[in-house]
Motif scaffolding. Structure first.
Motif, mmCIF file in Angstrom:
data_model
loop_
_atom_site.group_PDB
_atom_site.id
_atom_site.type_symbol
_atom_site.label_atom_id
_atom_site.label_comp_id
_atom_site.label_asym_id
_atom_site.label_seq_id
_atom_site.Cartn_x
_atom_site.Cartn_y
_atom_site.Cartn_z
ATOM 1 N N VAL A 161 -13.360 -49.263 -10.871
ATOM 2 C CA VAL A 161 -13.823 -47.874 -10.759
ATOM 3 C C VAL A 161 -14.937 -47.791 -9.724
ATOM 4 O O VAL A 161 -14.948 -46.896 -8.872
ATOM 5 C CB VAL A 161 -14.285 -47.349 -12.133
ATOM 6 N N ASP A 162 -15.867 -48.729 -9.778
ATOM 7 C CA ASP A 162 -16.955 -48.753 -8.790
ATOM 8 C C ASP A 162 -16.412 -48.967 -7.382
ATOM 9 O O ASP A 162 -16.908 -48.375 -6.420
ATOM 10 C CB ASP A 162 -17.958 -49.850 -9.130
ATOM 11 N N LYS A 163 -15.398 -49.819 -7.251
ATOM 12 C CA LYS A 163 -14.801 -50.077 -5.944
ATOM 13 C C LYS A 163 -14.124 -48.814 -5.402
ATOM 14 O O LYS A 163 -14.240 -48.511 -4.207
ATOM 15 C CB LYS A 163 -13.775 -51.214 -6.061
ATOM 16 N N ALA A 164 -13.449 -48.057 -6.252
ATOM 17 C CA ALA A 164 -12.805 -46.815 -5.811
ATOM 18 C C ALA A 164 -13.853 -45.819 -5.327
ATOM 19 O O ALA A 164 -13.677 -45.173 -4.288
ATOM 20 C CB ALA A 164 -11.979 -46.218 -6.941
ATOM 21 N N ARG A 165 -14.937 -45.682 -6.072
ATOM 22 C CA ARG A 165 -16.008 -44.766 -5.648
ATOM 23 C C ARG A 165 -16.641 -45.227 -4.335
ATOM 24 O O ARG A 165 -16.958 -44.415 -3.470
ATOM 25 C CB ARG A 165 -17.071 -44.683 -6.742
ATOM 26 N N GLU A 166 -16.821 -46.526 -4.196
ATOM 27 C CA GLU A 166 -17.414 -47.073 -2.975
ATOM 28 C C GLU A 166 -16.511 -46.821 -1.765
ATOM 29 O O GLU A 166 -16.995 -46.464 -0.690
ATOM 30 C CB GLU A 166 -17.638 -48.579 -3.170
ATOM 31 N N VAL A 167 -15.204 -46.977 -1.924
ATOM 32 C CA VAL A 167 -14.267 -46.735 -0.820
ATOM 33 C C VAL A 167 -14.326 -45.278 -0.388
ATOM 34 O O VAL A 167 -14.360 -44.974 0.805
ATOM 35 C CB VAL A 167 -12.826 -47.133 -1.246
ATOM 36 N N ILE A 168 -14.362 -44.365 -1.341
ATOM 37 C CA ILE A 168 -14.430 -42.944 -0.992
ATOM 38 C C ILE A 168 -15.750 -42.623 -0.302
ATOM 39 O O ILE A 168 -15.788 -41.887 0.686
ATOM 40 C CB ILE A 168 -14.233 -42.071 -2.244
ATOM 41 N N LYS A 169 -16.830 -43.172 -0.801
ATOM 42 C CA LYS A 169 -18.151 -42.877 -0.250
ATOM 43 C C LYS A 169 -18.311 -43.437 1.169
ATOM 44 O O LYS A 169 -18.862 -42.781 2.048
ATOM 45 C CB LYS A 169 -19.229 -43.469 -1.161
ATOM 46 N N ILE A 170 -17.803 -44.649 1.419
ATOM 47 C CA ILE A 170 -18.013 -45.309 2.711
ATOM 48 C C ILE A 170 -16.985 -44.879 3.760
ATOM 49 O O ILE A 170 -17.331 -44.587 4.906
ATOM 50 C CB ILE A 170 -17.995 -46.841 2.540
ATOM 51 N N TYR A 171 -15.707 -44.826 3.381
ATOM 52 C CA TYR A 171 -14.650 -44.643 4.372
ATOM 53 C C TYR A 171 -14.172 -43.205 4.532
ATOM 54 O O TYR A 171 -13.281 -42.943 5.342
ATOM 55 C CB TYR A 171 -13.459 -45.544 4.033
#
Length: 139
Positions: free
Chosen positions: A75-85
């Protein structure tokens, strides 16, 4: 006659009980030289049993080791991908089995390319079937 038959049956019963060294269960080969079937594992079989099984070769095995990713890290990885990319703000991320529902907030939701966001998420988390939902940002 009955006594003779009873004596023969008794002799046959006693003759069947032989020494264990001469029985077929303790021989490694029969008379033709082929291996006999026994319940004892050979050295190669014992080594094979002691080898650790690679759990990733079969997706039906549950990997219970401590180094696997947890749902929270995904879940954290999905949020990080949306936030960064992407230029959007991540919202709720729900995981149910192998399905992931991701909410993305944008100022103008009609201009968001859901397929591009989904493609980036699938590239980061390929084990999930990801659904992307775009909502208007309330600020």
């Amino acid at each position: 006659m009955r006594l003779f038959m009873l004596a023969c049956l008794f002799v046959l019963t006693l003759s069947a009980c032989g020494k264990e060294e001469n029985s077929l269960f303790h021989q490694q080969e029969d008379q033709a030289g082929t291996n006999m079937i026994n319940n004892q594992a050979s050295q190669a079989e014992k080594k094979e049993l002691n080898d650790r099984v690679d759990l990733y070769q079969n997706p039906n095995f549950l990997d219970l080791s401590s180094d696997t990713s947890k749902v929270g890290t995904d879940v954290d990885k999905a949020r990080e991908v949306i936030k960064i990319y992407t230029d959007y703000r991540p919202g709720n991320v729900w995981v149910n089995g192998n399905r992931m529902q991701v909410t993305v907030y944008a100022e103008n939701p009609r201009e968001v390319n859901q397929a591009a966001v989904r493609k980036k998420l699938v590239k980061a988390l390929p084990r999930y079937d990801i659904d992307v939902e775009v909502k208007a940002e309330n600020r």
